[in-house]
Design a protein around this motif. Structure first.
Motif, PDB file in Angstrom:
ATOM      1  N   THR A   1       0.828  -1.208   0.000  1.00  0.00           N
ATOM      2  CA  THR A   1       0.000   0.000   0.000  1.00  0.00           C
ATOM      3  C   THR A   1       0.863   1.260   0.000  1.00  0.00           C
ATOM      4  O   THR A   1       1.698   1.461   0.874  1.00  0.00           O
ATOM      5  CB  THR A   1      -0.934   0.024   1.226  1.00  0.00           C
TER       6      THR A   1
ATOM      7  N   PRO B   1      -6.800   4.456  -1.574  1.00  0.00           N
ATOM      8  CA  PRO B   1      -7.842   3.445  -1.757  1.00  0.00           C
ATOM      9  C   PRO B   1      -9.235   4.061  -1.762  1.00  0.00           C
ATOM     10  O   PRO B   1      -9.478   5.102  -1.150  1.00  0.00           O
ATOM     11  CB  PRO B   1      -7.646   2.528  -0.541  1.00  0.00           C
TER      12      PRO B   1
ATOM     13  N   HIS C   1      -4.286   3.463   9.825  1.00  0.00           N
ATOM     14  CA  HIS C   1      -4.181   2.548   8.684  1.00  0.00           C
ATOM     15  C   HIS C   1      -4.543   3.269   7.385  1.00  0.00           C
ATOM     16  O   HIS C   1      -5.499   4.050   7.343  1.00  0.00           O
ATOM     17  CB  HIS C   1      -5.113   1.343   8.884  1.00  0.00           C
TER      18      HIS C   1
ATOM     19  N   LEU D   1      -6.102   2.314   4.821  1.00  0.00           N
ATOM     20  CA  LEU D   1      -7.454   2.041   4.316  1.00  0.00           C
ATOM     21  C   LEU D   1      -8.526   2.819   5.078  1.00  0.00           C
ATOM     22  O   LEU D   1      -9.654   2.964   4.603  1.00  0.00           O
ATOM     23  CB  LEU D   1      -7.745   0.540   4.402  1.00  0.00           C
TER      24      LEU D   1
ATOM     25  N   ALA E   1     -10.079   5.747   3.223  1.00  0.00           N
ATOM     26  CA  ALA E   1     -11.071   5.430   2.188  1.00  0.00           C
ATOM     27  C   ALA E   1     -12.476   5.435   2.773  1.00  0.00           C
ATOM     28  O   ALA E   1     -13.429   5.945   2.151  1.00  0.00           O
ATOM     29  CB  ALA E   1     -10.759   4.066   1.569  1.00  0.00           C
TER      30      ALA E   1
ATOM     31  N   LYS F   1      -9.690  -6.909  -4.299  1.00  0.00           N
ATOM     32  CA  LYS F   1     -10.156  -5.928  -3.318  1.00  0.00           C
ATOM     33  C   LYS F   1      -9.804  -6.392  -1.902  1.00  0.00           C
ATOM     34  O   LYS F   1      -9.759  -7.591  -1.630  1.00  0.00           O
ATOM     35  CB  LYS F   1     -11.671  -5.727  -3.437  1.00  0.00           C
ATOM     36  N   THR F   2      -9.577  -5.426  -1.039  1.00  0.00           N
ATOM     37  CA  THR F   2      -9.341  -5.716   0.376  1.00  0.00           C
ATOM     38  C   THR F   2     -10.681  -5.614   1.100  1.00  0.00           C
ATOM     39  O   THR F   2     -11.400  -4.620   0.939  1.00  0.00           O
ATOM     40  CB  THR F   2      -8.348  -4.705   0.982  1.00  0.00           C
TER      41      THR F   2
ATOM     42  N   VAL G   1     -12.531  -2.487  -0.361  1.00  0.00           N
ATOM     43  CA  VAL G   1     -11.720  -1.322  -0.737  1.00  0.00           C
ATOM     44  C   VAL G   1     -10.704  -1.743  -1.797  1.00  0.00           C
ATOM     45  O   VAL G   1     -10.086  -2.799  -1.684  1.00  0.00           O
ATOM     46  CB  VAL G   1     -10.985  -0.752   0.498  1.00  0.00           C
TER      47      VAL G   1
ATOM     48  N   ASP H   1      -7.313  -0.422  -4.109  1.00  0.00           N
ATOM     49  CA  ASP H   1      -6.222   0.556  -4.235  1.00  0.00           C
ATOM     50  C   ASP H   1      -5.537   0.282  -5.567  1.00  0.00           C
ATOM     51  O   ASP H   1      -4.917  -0.763  -5.744  1.00  0.00           O
ATOM     52  CB  ASP H   1      -5.255   0.389  -3.066  1.00  0.00           C
TER      53      ASP H   1
ATOM     54  N   ASP I   1      -2.286  -7.352   3.903  1.00  0.00           N
ATOM     55  CA  ASP I   1      -3.561  -7.631   3.233  1.00  0.00           C
ATOM     56  C   ASP I   1      -3.766  -9.137   3.091  1.00  0.00           C
ATOM     57  O   ASP I   1      -2.843  -9.934   3.287  1.00  0.00           O
ATOM     58  CB  ASP I   1      -3.541  -6.966   1.855  1.00  0.00           C
TER      59      ASP I   1
END
Length: 719
Positions: free
Chosen positions: A402, A410, A439, A441, A444, A511-512, A528, A530, A557
């Motif tokens: 990331t 993201p 973090h 994420l 997002a 996707k995460t 999410v 990215d 991830d």
């Protein structure tokens, strides 16, 4: 370079003009340390500076450097250097050369040993060698055997045995080589000087309703700087009014201008291309990004690379050995073999001249200075010679995902709720909790909530981070958890099949997936994505092409998402679902298997892994103090394509250092072999020694040609 005296209040830094060799710098440092009131001193030959701890004056420092006619000025003092015409700067060399030619023709006409010829040669020696003799004889009485001492002894010795023409020739060759060597070193240091001249020394400032131009030293935090189109920014700050494109090449090496608008960060030394900007100053002049880069680069140039440490150790024993050998050659054959004293004195003098280790000693530092300066101009900050050399020996490179291989911005692509829960209410709860998270994420989810107009005014209590898994907090009396599937497997024992299937499908799309829920039930899935950086795939491919044996992506991830991105980028290996400790352990394992390993990340996260690697490389160093301070190498722009350039530059530097050392020692061995049969003349000896010094210096300057290509930032030039 840190010192035990770094916290001393009486610490002053001065710039020094006139250094030609590391030996001269060492003598100057020793002289300064002996000055009254000086506690300690450290010379930085690469940056041409000296740091003095204690009390002294510029006049005293210049007296300490009088042996080399050094010019000393305060670091903060502006120097307007006006280059004098060559003939005015070196009139004595030109006149000496004319007298040498006259002496040669007089010798041809009236005989080599004629009075007129000898007088002309003597005049040539005295005029051309005055400064040399002044330094050399002083050093002889002090038993400091540097190049000036050896040359003085050789020339006086040549005159004593009647070799006037040879003595005059040695003087001229030495003087010319000194001029050329000084020019070459100044050229090497120019990369830093060009950085120092990037930012303007004045700026148009508004205080209240009044606008006026002030020196950057007088600008205060909070001042509003007005920057017109076509002007450079004098200070770092935040845009408070206006929109424009800024050319940041001076700081980040980016060739494409970047659009800046309100609340965006801008840097001193960058060029405002289009609109009128008003910028609130956020850093003092000594804290600006360009000031930090200059400081760190100069400090890096002072650090001794491993190859330089080897050369310095070698030279320590080499020089006394040459002097003893020269004495032996002068004395042993006449005393024990009945040879002619004149012949063997001449050969001993030739050995003294050719044996001087100037070329060898300068072979490494000039390469390091040039390479680190060149890298800084191309948006890569290398924190020392050791890191420059290690980067050229890398076998494996590990990437954080990331923000390194991906763009780091993201976006929420799916928000799937379960039961009768309202999406807007759950999104609000998730966003207010993630406000406390660091973090990547988390941002997002917050952006998604702000875009949808969700209520973010709820109070969050009992916030707690669960390392490597997620966070938990209480919102409106309800304890929520947000984290990866591993967290909810632990909370609930297992995730039901339908939800697990849905999670897997989202992960297979790259996707995460984060889960919002309580300790009893899952309330929502948040997917999410990215996007991968445009340059990442080409960079990985290029790294494999230039001989990097292994590329690895390390991420916290999930495995499915990591595999999708890894496959897309053709990374050799993917390691997913890693905690910071896992990344650290894996870097240690890589070092056992591959030796030299780099870790590249954002310089803030994954600090243990960055520290454990051979070379820690931070992305986006511009404006990030942590990256500048913690990484071994910082890529000033968020531009991965600078990585292959850095490795190529490092390898080129290693190759040139090896060439320089090999050539320096090789030319000495050849010259030494010519002494015994008497084929090595004095003028040939100095030509060999000073020629070698010039060649290694000019060879090192080839590193200035290694540049980032504006179109794709890959290196061009003398590869």
């Amino acid at each position: 370079m840190e010192s035990k005296f770094d916290n001393t209040e009486d610490k002053n830094v001065y710039r020094v003009q006139g250094f030609t060799c590391t030996n001269c710098a060492g003598i100057f440092e020793k002289n300064v340390k002996n000055l009254p009131g000086v506690i300690d001193a450290q010379v930085n030959f690469g940056a041409s500076k000296i740091t003095v701890f204690g009390n002294t004056t510029v006049e005293d420092l210049e007296k300490a450097g009088a042996f080399e006619s050094l010019k000393v000025t305060s670091e903060k003092q502006l120097i307007n250097e006006k280059n004098k015409p060559f003939w005015r700067e070196n009139w004595n060399v030109l006149l000496s050369a004319v007298l040498l030619v006259m002496g040669y023709f007089l010798g041809e006409q009236y005989g080599e040993e004629s009075f007129l010829s000898a007088v002309t040669y003597v005049a040539s020696i005295l005029i051309g060698g005055y400064e040399l003799f002044k330094k050399g004889i002083k050093n002889l009485f002090r038993l400091q055997f540097d190049m000036n001492t050896l040359m003085s002894v050789a020339i006086i010795g040549a005159a004593a045995i009647g070799e006037w023409g040879e003595g005059a020739t040695v003087v001229i060759l030495f003087a010319i080589s000194e001029v050329l060597e000084l020019y070459s070193m100044e050229k090497a240091r120019q990369s830093i000087r060009s950085l120092m001249d990037i930012a303007p020394k004045e700026a148009l400032i508004r205080r209240g309703s009044e606008e006026f131009t002030v020196s950057v030293d007088d600008i205060q935090l909070g001042d509003v700087m007005i920057v017109k189109p076509g002007q450079k920014l004098a200070m770092d700050g935040i845009v408070i009014k206006g929109t424009s494109t800024i050319n940041q090449a001076a700081i980040t090496g980016e060739s494409v201008p970047v659009t800046k608008t309100i609340d965006d960060e801008v840097f001193a030394g960058t060029l405002n291309e289009e609109g009128l900007l008003e910028v609130k100053v956020t850093k003092r002049i000594e804290d600006t990004t360009i000031s930090k880069i200059i400081h760190l680069v100069e400090e890096a140039q002072a650090e001794r690379a491993p190859s330089q440490a080897f050369v310095d150790r070698f030279a320590k024993y080499y020089t006394p050995a040459i002097m003893i050998l020269a004495l032996g050659i002068t004395v042993v054959p006449p005393l024990f073999l009945g040879a002619a004293w004149g012949d063997w004195i001449y050969r001993g003098l030739a050995l003294l001249v050719v044996g001087c280790p100037c070329a060898l000693v300068i072979s490494t530092p000039v390469s390091i200075v040039t390479a680190i300066g060149n890298a800084a101009k191309n948006g890569v900050l290398i924190k020392g010679g050791i890191h420059l050399e290690e980067a050229g020996r890398l076998s494996a490179i590990a990437f954080d995902k990331t923000g390194t291989l991906t763009k780091g911005f993201p976006e929420v692509t799916n928000f799937i709720t379960f039961g009768n829960n309202e999406e807007n209410e759950l999104l609000s709860a998730a966003a207010v909790i993630e406000k406390g998270s660091q973090h990547p994420l988390a941002s997002a989810i917050i952006r998604k909530a702000e875009k949808d107009g969700s209520d973010l005014s709820f109070e969050v209590t009992e916030f707690q981070s669960i390392t490597g898994k997620g966070v938990k907090a209480t919102v409106k009396g309800e304890l929520y958890y947000i984290g990866n599937p591993k967290l909810f497997n632990e909370l609930h024992g297992s995730i039901n099949q339908d939800t697990a299937k849905e999670i897997k499908e989202l992960q297979e799309q790259g996707k995460t997936v984060m889960i919002l829920g309580t300790d009893q039930q899952i309330l929502a899935l948040i997917a999410v994505a990215d996007d991968v950086r445009d340059s990442s795939k080409n960079v990985i491919k290029e790294l494999h092409e230039i001989g990097i044996k292994k590329t690895i992506m390390l991420t916290g991830d999930n495995q499915a998402t990591a595999n999708v991105i890894g496959k897309q980028l053709h990374v050799a290996e993917v390691k997913a679902e890693l905690l910071p400790q896992d990344k650290l352990d894996y870097i240690k394992e890589l070092r056992q298997n591959y030796g030299k390993v780099a870790m590249i990340g954002d310089g803030v996260n994954d600090a243990p892994a960055l520290a454990a690697s051979t070379v820690g490389i931070a992305m986006g160093g511009a404006g990030t103090d942590t990256a500048l301070e913690t990484a071994d190498i910082a890529l000033m722009a968020d531009d991965l394509s600078k990585l292959p350039y850095t490795i190529r530059l490092s390898r080129k530097t290693l190759a040139i250092i090896k060439q320089n050392i090999t050539f320096s020692l090789g030319i000495k061995l050849v010259a030494l072999a010519l002494i015994v049969p008497g084929w090595l003349t004095l003028w040939l000896a100095i030509f060999a020694d000073m020629g070698a010094t010039l060649i290694v210096t000019l060879n090192s300057l080839r590193l200035l040609k290694v540049k980032g290509n504006p179109s794709n930032n890959t290196p061009t030039g003398d590869e």
